[in-house]
Design an enzyme around this catalytic site. Structure first.
Site, PDB file in Angstrom:
ATOM      1  CG  ASP A 188     -11.021  73.971 -11.915  1.00  0.00           C
ATOM      2  OD1 ASP A 188     -10.234  74.744 -11.331  1.00  0.00           O
ATOM      3  OD2 ASP A 188     -12.061  74.357 -12.463  1.00  0.00           O
ATOM      4  CD  GLU A 209     -15.241  66.066 -19.111  1.00  0.00           C
ATOM      5  OE1 GLU A 209     -15.810  66.930 -18.416  1.00  0.00           O
ATOM      6  OE2 GLU A 209     -13.999  65.944 -19.189  1.00  0.00           O
ATOM      7  CD  GLU A 252      -7.532  61.039 -19.135  1.00  0.00           C
ATOM      8  OE1 GLU A 252      -6.822  62.056 -19.011  1.00  0.00           O
ATOM      9  OE2 GLU A 252      -7.646  60.401 -20.202  1.00  0.00           O
ATOM     10  CG  ASP A 308      -0.395  73.825 -15.203  1.00  0.00           C
ATOM     11  OD1 ASP A 308      -1.347  73.587 -14.420  1.00  0.00           O
ATOM     12  OD2 ASP A 308      -0.501  74.586 -16.173  1.00  0.00           O
ATOM     13  CE  LYS A 323     -11.237  84.115  -7.493  1.00  0.00           C
ATOM     14  NZ  LYS A 323     -12.523  84.810  -7.785  1.00  0.00           N
TER      15      LYS A 323
END
Length: 238
Positions: free
Chosen positions: A149, A99, A74, A185, A153
């Site tokens: 993320d 991470e 992941e 999303d 922009k």
């Protein structure tokens, strides 16, 4: 030896898909990290930065988990909801989370503190760099990239982790027939993901249904509450 101040470093000069924030954690996350990191966080050799991995290093996954099993990687586990749900549902699989943000690892460790599943491990590293060398080729059953993320922009679009170069990195570690599962999303990012992967002949779209092991999270509920549609994608390595 004192390094040359102006010496170039490929990791520092590349466009990153993340911004490093402070390493301070809420007290309960810090407690979880201090208690569980020795068990769950793999100490890897670095290559000049806190989130790098020495390209000469190869992780012995069987040694980490004490067995040979299908491996899920992941990328950016967030609070660890999908990681924990997957590990509980598939105890016969192993789950490796990459991470970049140590407080994020602390938060995830807090959430798994009660169950302490044996089939989860973390590496504090930038997946876009680490997966180029850290794992053997064709050694991963699935890669998960859930709600990365979106960098909305226009001037930041190149920072999105789902790019042709990263698709090649994922392809390198996925076994033939392995799956890259993605979710977002943000409609524009879903379109971007489709554009990148539909153009890559090494991948074939397998499904747009919800990933079977991906739980409904508080983050997702917030998105749905403000009218965002959740896009799930599963691409199979040919």
């Amino acid at each position: 030896m004192i390094p040359e101040v102006n010496a170039p470093h490929p990791y520092l000069s590349r466009t990153r898909s993340f911004t490093r924030r402070g390493d301070r954690m809420p007290p309960r996350h810090q407690v979880a990290y201090d208690d569980l990191a020795p068990r769950y966080v793999i100490d890897v050799p670095r290559d000049g930065g806190e989130t790098t991995v020495d390209p000469a290093f190869t992780l012995d996954v069987a040694d980490v988990f004490g067995r040979t099993a299908p491996l899920v990687v992941e990328v950016g586990p967030g609070s660890g909801d999908a990681l924990l749900a997957g590990a509980a549902a598939r105890p016969d699989w192993d789950f490796l989370a990459l991470e970049v943000w140590r407080p994020g690892i602390g938060q995830a460790l807090m959430h798994l503190r009660e169950q302490q599943p044996p089939n989860i491990a973390f590496v504090e590293a930038d997946a876009a760099v680490a997966l180029q060398t850290m794992l053997p080729e064709a050694s991963v059953a699935e890669v998960w990239t859930f709600f990365p993320d979106p960098w909305p922009k226009r001037k930041h679009l190149r920072r999105r982790i789902v790019q042709p170069e990263f698709a090649g990195t994922v392809c390198r570690v996925l076994a033939p027939g392995g799956l890259w599962r993605l979710a977002t999303d943000i409609g524009a990012y879903a379109t971007h993901m489709r554009a990148v992967l539909d153009a890559d002949e090494r991948f074939a779209l397998l499904s747009t249904e919800r990933a079977p092991l991906r739980p409904v999270t508080r983050f997702e509920r917030k998105g749905v509450a403000v009218g965002r549609a959740i896009a799930d994608l599963a691409y199979q390595r040919r």
